[in-house]
Motif scaffolding. Structure first.
Motif, PDB file in Angstrom:
ATOM      1  N   VAL A   4       0.818  -1.214   0.000  1.00 11.11           N
ATOM      2  CA  VAL A   4       0.000   0.000   0.000  1.00 11.11           C
ATOM      3  C   VAL A   4       0.854   1.267   0.000  1.00 11.11           C
ATOM      4  CG1 VAL A   4      -1.708   1.299   1.329  1.00 11.11           C
ATOM      5  CG2 VAL A   4      -1.905  -1.167   1.134  1.00 11.11           C
ATOM      6  N   SER A   5       1.990   1.224   0.684  1.00 11.74           N
ATOM      7  CA  SER A   5       2.816   2.426   0.813  1.00 11.74           C
ATOM      8  C   SER A   5       3.380   2.902  -0.519  1.00 11.74           C
ATOM      9  CB  SER A   5       3.965   2.184   1.794  1.00 11.74           C
ATOM     10  OG  SER A   5       4.855   1.216   1.282  1.00 11.74           O
ATOM     11  N   HIS A   7       1.552   2.931  -3.356  1.00  4.63           N
ATOM     12  CA  HIS A   7       0.445   3.356  -4.212  1.00  4.63           C
ATOM     13  C   HIS A   7       0.539   4.843  -4.511  1.00  4.63           C
ATOM     14  CE1 HIS A   7      -3.622   4.106  -5.653  1.00  4.63           C
ATOM     15  NE2 HIS A   7      -3.709   2.799  -5.863  1.00  4.63           N
ATOM     16  N   VAL A  10      -1.122   7.354  -1.989  1.00  3.39           N
ATOM     17  CA  VAL A  10      -0.636   7.417  -0.610  1.00  3.39           C
ATOM     18  C   VAL A  10       0.489   8.450  -0.541  1.00  3.39           C
ATOM     19  CG1 VAL A  10       0.461   6.156   1.267  1.00  3.39           C
ATOM     20  CG2 VAL A  10      -1.257   5.024  -0.147  1.00  3.39           C
ATOM     21  N   ALA A  44       0.690   2.377   5.575  1.00  2.47           N
ATOM     22  CA  ALA A  44       1.446   3.415   4.879  1.00  2.47           C
ATOM     23  C   ALA A  44       2.728   3.801   5.610  1.00  2.47           C
ATOM     24  CB  ALA A  44       0.580   4.654   4.677  1.00  2.47           C
TER      25      ALA A  44
END
Length: 75
Positions: A4-5, A7, A10, A44
């Motif tokens: 996710v970090s 993306h 973010v 994140a």
């Protein structure tokens, strides 16, 4: 698994070093415990973030080039 970090939506999250943290806290006249909180389990966060660290989050802004906010990592 998706990281996710990494993306695009973010914002950048980074751990604030002690020297910079002192400057930020003095500028705002607060203690780190006065900051909004972010959980250690937030996907994140950088891998090296630990409870008690302060995280700098740099977001894009419509009215300014960027907006910088700070969060205290909690359990």
């Amino acid at each position: 698994m998706v990281d996710v970090s990494q993306h695009d939506l973010v914002p950048d999250h980074s751990v604030v070093d002690d020297d910079e943290l002192d400057d930020v806290m003095e500028e705002y006249g607060i203690d780190p415990t006065d900051l909004p909180k972010i959980k250690r389990t937030d996907p994140a966060l950088p891998d090296d973030a630990e409870v008690g660290d302060v995280i700098e989050i740099v977001r894009d802004s419509r009215t300014a080039d960027t907006a910088t906010v700070y969060r205290l990592v909690v359990e």
